[in-house]
Design a protein around this motif. Structure first.
Motif, PDB file in Angstrom:
ATOM      1  N   LEU A 231      33.529  20.056 -41.778  1.00 56.42           N
ATOM      2  CA  LEU A 231      33.182  18.539 -40.680  1.00 56.42           C
ATOM      3  C   LEU A 231      34.393  18.141 -40.239  1.00 56.42           C
ATOM      4  O   LEU A 231      34.413  17.759 -39.046  1.00 56.42           O
ATOM      5  CB  LEU A 231      32.652  17.551 -41.699  1.00 56.42           C
ATOM      6  CG  LEU A 231      32.586  16.197 -41.410  1.00 56.42           C
ATOM      7  CD1 LEU A 231      31.425  15.923 -40.307  1.00 56.42           C
ATOM      8  CD2 LEU A 231      32.242  15.201 -42.498  1.00 56.42           C
ATOM      9  N   ILE A 232      35.623  17.896 -41.111  1.00 56.63           N
ATOM     10  CA  ILE A 232      36.621  17.140 -40.287  1.00 56.63           C
ATOM     11  C   ILE A 232      37.324  18.176 -39.256  1.00 56.63           C
ATOM     12  O   ILE A 232      37.842  17.697 -38.255  1.00 56.63           O
ATOM     13  CB  ILE A 232      37.733  16.972 -41.182  1.00 56.63           C
ATOM     14  CG1 ILE A 232      38.336  17.912 -42.007  1.00 56.63           C
ATOM     15  CG2 ILE A 232      37.016  15.620 -42.228  1.00 56.63           C
ATOM     16  CD1 ILE A 232      39.497  17.626 -42.928  1.00 56.63           C
ATOM     17  N   THR A 233      37.065  19.611 -39.300  1.00 60.69           N
ATOM     18  CA  THR A 233      37.618  20.539 -38.280  1.00 60.69           C
ATOM     19  C   THR A 233      36.723  20.205 -37.046  1.00 60.69           C
ATOM     20  O   THR A 233      37.563  20.157 -35.869  1.00 60.69           O
ATOM     21  CB  THR A 233      37.712  21.859 -38.783  1.00 60.69           C
ATOM     22  OG1 THR A 233      38.452  21.927 -39.973  1.00 60.69           O
ATOM     23  CG2 THR A 233      38.150  22.797 -37.884  1.00 60.69           C
ATOM     24  N   GLN A 234      35.719  20.172 -37.147  1.00 56.27           N
ATOM     25  CA  GLN A 234      34.612  19.718 -36.070  1.00 56.27           C
ATOM     26  C   GLN A 234      35.024  18.559 -35.378  1.00 56.27           C
ATOM     27  O   GLN A 234      34.936  18.575 -34.199  1.00 56.27           O
ATOM     28  CB  GLN A 234      33.161  20.268 -36.392  1.00 56.27           C
ATOM     29  CG  GLN A 234      32.900  21.392 -37.006  1.00 56.27           C
ATOM     30  CD  GLN A 234      32.841  22.585 -35.770  1.00 56.27           C
ATOM     31  OE1 GLN A 234      32.599  22.375 -34.630  1.00 56.27           O
ATOM     32  NE2 GLN A 234      33.392  23.838 -36.168  1.00 56.27           N
ATOM     33  N   ALA A 235      35.045  17.536 -36.238  1.00 59.93           N
ATOM     34  CA  ALA A 235      35.196  16.211 -35.716  1.00 59.93           C
ATOM     35  C   ALA A 235      36.595  16.227 -35.207  1.00 59.93           C
ATOM     36  O   ALA A 235      36.452  15.459 -34.106  1.00 59.93           O
ATOM     37  CB  ALA A 235      35.239  15.285 -37.114  1.00 59.93           C
ATOM     38  N   ALA A 236      37.504  16.787 -35.646  1.00 62.09           N
ATOM     39  CA  ALA A 236      38.957  16.747 -34.927  1.00 62.09           C
ATOM     40  C   ALA A 236      38.920  17.432 -33.599  1.00 62.09           C
ATOM     41  O   ALA A 236      39.485  16.757 -32.711  1.00 62.09           O
ATOM     42  CB  ALA A 236      39.847  17.251 -35.866  1.00 62.09           C
ATOM     43  N   ASN A 237      38.240  18.525 -33.513  1.00 58.95           N
ATOM     44  CA  ASN A 237      38.518  19.472 -32.248  1.00 58.95           C
ATOM     45  C   ASN A 237      37.284  19.042 -31.245  1.00 58.95           C
ATOM     46  O   ASN A 237      37.344  19.423 -30.053  1.00 58.95           O
ATOM     47  CB  ASN A 237      38.478  20.713 -32.751  1.00 58.95           C
ATOM     48  CG  ASN A 237      39.731  21.017 -33.500  1.00 58.95           C
ATOM     49  OD1 ASN A 237      40.761  20.580 -33.122  1.00 58.95           O
ATOM     50  ND2 ASN A 237      39.583  21.798 -34.623  1.00 58.95           N
ATOM     51  N   LYS A 238      35.946  18.923 -31.804  1.00 60.58           N
ATOM     52  CA  LYS A 238      34.880  18.800 -30.953  1.00 60.58           C
ATOM     53  C   LYS A 238      34.115  17.493 -30.547  1.00 60.58           C
ATOM     54  O   LYS A 238      33.410  17.361 -29.773  1.00 60.58           O
ATOM     55  CB  LYS A 238      33.641  19.628 -31.520  1.00 60.58           C
ATOM     56  CG  LYS A 238      34.229  20.959 -32.047  1.00 60.58           C
ATOM     57  CD  LYS A 238      34.075  22.140 -30.808  1.00 60.58           C
ATOM     58  CE  LYS A 238      34.104  23.382 -31.083  1.00 60.58           C
ATOM     59  NZ  LYS A 238      35.059  24.197 -30.257  1.00 60.58           N
ATOM     60  N   TRP A 239      34.432  16.691 -31.745  1.00 63.21           N
ATOM     61  CA  TRP A 239      33.646  15.063 -31.288  1.00 63.21           C
ATOM     62  C   TRP A 239      34.128  14.353 -30.225  1.00 63.21           C
ATOM     63  O   TRP A 239      35.498  14.429 -30.022  1.00 63.21           O
ATOM     64  CB  TRP A 239      33.890  14.384 -32.654  1.00 63.21           C
ATOM     65  CG  TRP A 239      32.664  14.740 -33.677  1.00 63.21           C
ATOM     66  CD1 TRP A 239      32.160  16.168 -33.768  1.00 63.21           C
ATOM     67  CD2 TRP A 239      32.304  14.190 -35.007  1.00 63.21           C
ATOM     68  NE1 TRP A 239      31.238  16.070 -34.907  1.00 63.21           N
ATOM     69  CE2 TRP A 239      31.488  15.316 -35.754  1.00 63.21           C
ATOM     70  CE3 TRP A 239      32.734  12.821 -35.436  1.00 63.21           C
ATOM     71  CZ2 TRP A 239      30.799  14.548 -36.737  1.00 63.21           C
ATOM     72  CZ3 TRP A 239      31.962  12.506 -36.784  1.00 63.21           C
ATOM     73  CH2 TRP A 239      31.073  13.317 -37.351  1.00 63.21           C
ATOM     74  N   HIS A 240      33.454  13.886 -29.470  1.00 63.39           N
ATOM     75  CA  HIS A 240      33.742  12.977 -28.459  1.00 63.39           C
ATOM     76  C   HIS A 240      32.456  11.930 -28.102  1.00 63.39           C
ATOM     77  O   HIS A 240      31.210  12.104 -28.370  1.00 63.39           O
ATOM     78  CB  HIS A 240      33.516  13.942 -27.053  1.00 63.39           C
ATOM     79  CG  HIS A 240      34.245  13.075 -25.897  1.00 63.39           C
ATOM     80  ND1 HIS A 240      33.584  12.177 -25.499  1.00 63.39           N
ATOM     81  CD2 HIS A 240      35.230  13.468 -25.187  1.00 63.39           C
ATOM     82  CE1 HIS A 240      34.295  11.748 -24.361  1.00 63.39           C
ATOM     83  NE2 HIS A 240      35.230  12.597 -24.291  1.00 63.39           N
ATOM     84  N   PRO A 241      32.946  10.471 -28.298  1.00 62.24           N
ATOM     85  CA  PRO A 241      31.746   9.642 -28.298  1.00 62.24           C
ATOM     86  C   PRO A 241      30.840   9.656 -27.174  1.00 62.24           C
ATOM     87  O   PRO A 241      31.637   9.894 -25.917  1.00 62.24           O
ATOM     88  CB  PRO A 241      32.814   8.300 -28.285  1.00 62.24           C
ATOM     89  CG  PRO A 241      33.998   8.544 -28.497  1.00 62.24           C
ATOM     90  CD  PRO A 241      34.307  10.080 -28.276  1.00 62.24           C
ATOM     91  N   PRO A 242      29.768   9.550 -27.121  1.00 59.34           N
ATOM     92  CA  PRO A 242      28.772   9.368 -28.143  1.00 59.34           C
ATOM     93  C   PRO A 242      28.703  10.758 -28.976  1.00 59.34           C
ATOM     94  O   PRO A 242      28.330  11.870 -28.419  1.00 59.34           O
ATOM     95  CB  PRO A 242      27.630   9.122 -27.908  1.00 59.34           C
ATOM     96  CG  PRO A 242      27.314   9.421 -26.348  1.00 59.34           C
ATOM     97  CD  PRO A 242      28.807   9.488 -26.024  1.00 59.34           C
ATOM     98  N   VAL A 243      28.466  10.672 -30.242  1.00 61.08           N
ATOM     99  CA  VAL A 243      28.638  11.794 -31.144  1.00 61.08           C
ATOM    100  C   VAL A 243      26.988  11.917 -31.331  1.00 61.08           C
ATOM    101  O   VAL A 243      26.489  11.002 -31.934  1.00 61.08           O
ATOM    102  CB  VAL A 243      29.501  11.957 -32.307  1.00 61.08           C
ATOM    103  CG1 VAL A 243      28.989  13.107 -33.421  1.00 61.08           C
ATOM    104  CG2 VAL A 243      30.897  11.984 -32.100  1.00 61.08           C
TER     105      VAL A 243
ATOM    106  N   PHE B 228      37.706   7.509 -37.274  1.00 65.10           N
ATOM    107  CA  PHE B 228      37.477   8.788 -38.196  1.00 65.10           C
ATOM    108  C   PHE B 228      37.935   9.876 -37.401  1.00 65.10           C
ATOM    109  O   PHE B 228      38.618  10.814 -38.280  1.00 65.10           O
ATOM    110  CB  PHE B 228      36.140   8.899 -38.461  1.00 65.10           C
ATOM    111  CG  PHE B 228      35.591   9.921 -39.308  1.00 65.10           C
ATOM    112  CD1 PHE B 228      35.638  10.057 -40.639  1.00 65.10           C
ATOM    113  CD2 PHE B 228      34.860  11.151 -38.684  1.00 65.10           C
ATOM    114  CE1 PHE B 228      35.353  11.378 -41.256  1.00 65.10           C
ATOM    115  CE2 PHE B 228      34.518  12.362 -39.270  1.00 65.10           C
ATOM    116  CZ  PHE B 228      34.785  12.436 -40.892  1.00 65.10           C
ATOM    117  N   ILE B 229      37.726  10.278 -36.367  1.00 62.65           N
ATOM    118  CA  ILE B 229      38.328  11.418 -35.431  1.00 62.65           C
ATOM    119  C   ILE B 229      39.853  11.205 -35.510  1.00 62.65           C
ATOM    120  O   ILE B 229      40.500  12.520 -35.786  1.00 62.65           O
ATOM    121  CB  ILE B 229      37.720  11.455 -34.087  1.00 62.65           C
ATOM    122  CG1 ILE B 229      36.280  11.268 -33.914  1.00 62.65           C
ATOM    123  CG2 ILE B 229      38.252  12.514 -33.236  1.00 62.65           C
ATOM    124  CD1 ILE B 229      35.396  11.146 -32.618  1.00 62.65           C
TER     125      ILE B 229
END
Lengths: 353, 353
Positions: free
Chosen positions: B82-94, B142-143
């Motif tokens: 989760l945190i790997t994805q959030a760190a690298n892929k997440w972009h608002p809006p998620v 969080f990100i």
């Protein structure tokens, strides 16, 4: 009276060899088009533009040349018709092609003379804009004055009354004023004045970068040994901190470098409501005098040819000292004296409107 | 320990009668999807979000609810993933639609839940966004924390060390701070806190209108009798004048009314280089305390239901008095304590990067 003798080439329209070669053709054209009555109208227009401070193409005025005034009367027939049209129809850029050299193609004319506030195609040379010198300020000044004159015609437009201001009382409605004084060797107006203008613009831009809020400026010179730039600002001091926005949410790399940079400087930083990193940065300068001393040290800020004639370092002078020095005090009075004097007449004497 | 007993209707998915009717279905769904190992991962995630201050959907946190944490582990399989994805892929809006209720149509989902920083479709109710409470600030927090954790994993994210700041030293890196204190009758958090937020936003907007530069604000309340809004500004005072732009060059009517208005107020006005009328206006308020006193008198500024429970007039309190009053001093320390503590670890202990 001063008479200048200027040599010119005798040539044909379109085959100009020097800047003044057109003059004989101008004289001829104007002679042909203006009868005695219209010459009177030209005199009226010249007096009017002089009264409101926009007569002359020189660099310190950026206004209406004598030839331009003649062409305007040729185009509009009379002073009254001209100012009525200017008041009601003119809108920058003003375009006029009396001899219809461009067949009514206004777009082409504007493309040919971009950035010009006013474009009047020379009847004897379609490649020349007779109004090239007219600045936006001069044009709007003319239009505004025309509007006011129509509302309230008055001899004062032609013979402005000497304006008196009370220094102490008038300063109350201004921001902070500082002067930068340059001692230099003699230099002619055409060369020195544009340099002072350029310098004033560079300085105010730098001040904005540093967080100050310049309001207006003016450059003065005796062209013999002393030039002065006056700058008015909202305030001589600014708050010691300001908000700095982090990068828009993009990548971890940008974020990290923003965080690192601000942490190293011990700035407070946080994620704001809008999800953006922000930091509270210290200003480099809080006092405008400190900022100016630094700005004037910059290698490129003073135009080279001005730098070459400087006799000593520029001096930054505050309002108290300005008021004490006779010469500066006079320039200060000029700086805070409204130039658009006619508006007072226009408004005050028509309270019913 | 406090236990709340909340009544719910026993109904069917999609036929909800009250807000908590979904809960039994949530419990069932989560039970089905999470084995013992994954429950451990959920515990880790909850501890992580709590550590960085974004655990809980309540109005003062606007973060990740327990159910949202469970769904995130169900979706990503493990805390680390989760945190790997959030760190690298997440972009608002998620956007996350675990049960694929919308068939991968992300645009439709975003249209359905506009303005949301994060959209997680409830597996048992396609019309509900489980992450509706998550603010932009919480999501970016969080990100960012995920990114830092990956660079430098540490137990401190889960068990943050108590942070100590030195009030006097830390204040040096801030702007001017003022507090507005409200004495009132008791009110529950869910009702009072949003009102304080709304009020803080209205006040800062008004301050901007008056020419001040608010940097940030926070609202605090004991929900029994005392609420406080802290506002930080670039400065407590602003220059007494500012430039006011005249109308763009359009018609004589607009021009005349601008001129008349400014002349009547005895403001200096002039035609600037750009051909635009400008004037130097006086500010209504120079001191923020004066401005705030006026703002708080405005009829509509304080939300009605807050106004109704006020016991006395709100008080505007400066930094010296804040420091003297024990309660306010504690809130002040909270206000200037960085919440994003992990960035220090992330940067400082990786000096080579």
């Amino acid at each position: 009276m001063k008479i200048s003798v200027v040599p010119a080439y005798k040539t044909f329209p379109g085959r100009w060899l020097s800047a003044v070669d057109r003059t004989p053709f101008h004289v001829e054209y104007v002679k042909k088009k203006l009868d005695m009555n219209k010459k009177q109208e030209v005199r009226l227009l010249k007096k009017f533009t002089k009264g409101i401070g926009v007569y002359g193409a020189e660099i310190t005025i950026k206004g209406f040349s004598g030839y331009l005034c003649e062409l305007l009367i040729i185009a509009y027939g009379s002073f009254t018709n001209l100012i009525t049209q200017a008041a009601n129809k003119w809108h920058p850029p003003v375009v006029l092609d009396i001899e219809n050299h461009y067949g009514g193609n206004v777009k082409e004319i504007i493309k040919k003379f971009p950035h010009s506030a006013m474009i009047v195609i020379d009847p004897v040379d379609k490649l020349r804009n007779v109004a090239a010198a007219v600045s936006h300020r001069s044009l709007v000044t003319f239009i505004s004055a025309c509007r006011c004159f129509l509302k309230h015609p008055s001899i004062n437009f032609f013979y402005p009354k000497p304006r008196k201001i009370s220094l102490e009382r008038d300063l109350k409605r201004h921001g902070s004023i500082i002067a930068i004084v340059f001692s230099h060797e003699p230099q002619i107006e055409d060369i020195l004045y544009p340099q002072l203008e350029r310098l004033a613009r560079s300085i105010t831009n730098k001040l904005i970068e540093y967080g100050f809020s310049p309001i207006r400026w003016s450059a003065f010179s005796d062209y013999k040994k002393l030039s002065t730039i006056f700058i008015e600002l909202e305030s001589e001091t600014i708050p010691p901190v300001h908000v700095h926005m982090g990068p828009q949410f993009v990548t971890g790399t940008h974020e990290l470098s923003f965080i690192r940079k601000n942490l190293q400087l011990n700035y407070f930083l946080w994620i704001d409501e809008d999800g953006r990193w922000k930091s509270i940065r210290k200003r480099k300068f809080v006092k405008v005098t400190d900022a100016l001393k630094e700005i004037l040290k910059l290698e490129e800020i003073i135009p080279r040819s001005l730098r070459k004639i400087l006799i000593e370092k520029p001096k930054v002078i505050g309002i108290d000292e300005i008021k004490r020095q006779e010469k500066l005090r006079k320039l200060l009075i000029d700086f805070i004296t409204p130039k658009e004097f006619w508006i007072e007449e226009c408004i005050n004497e028509n309270p019913s409107e």
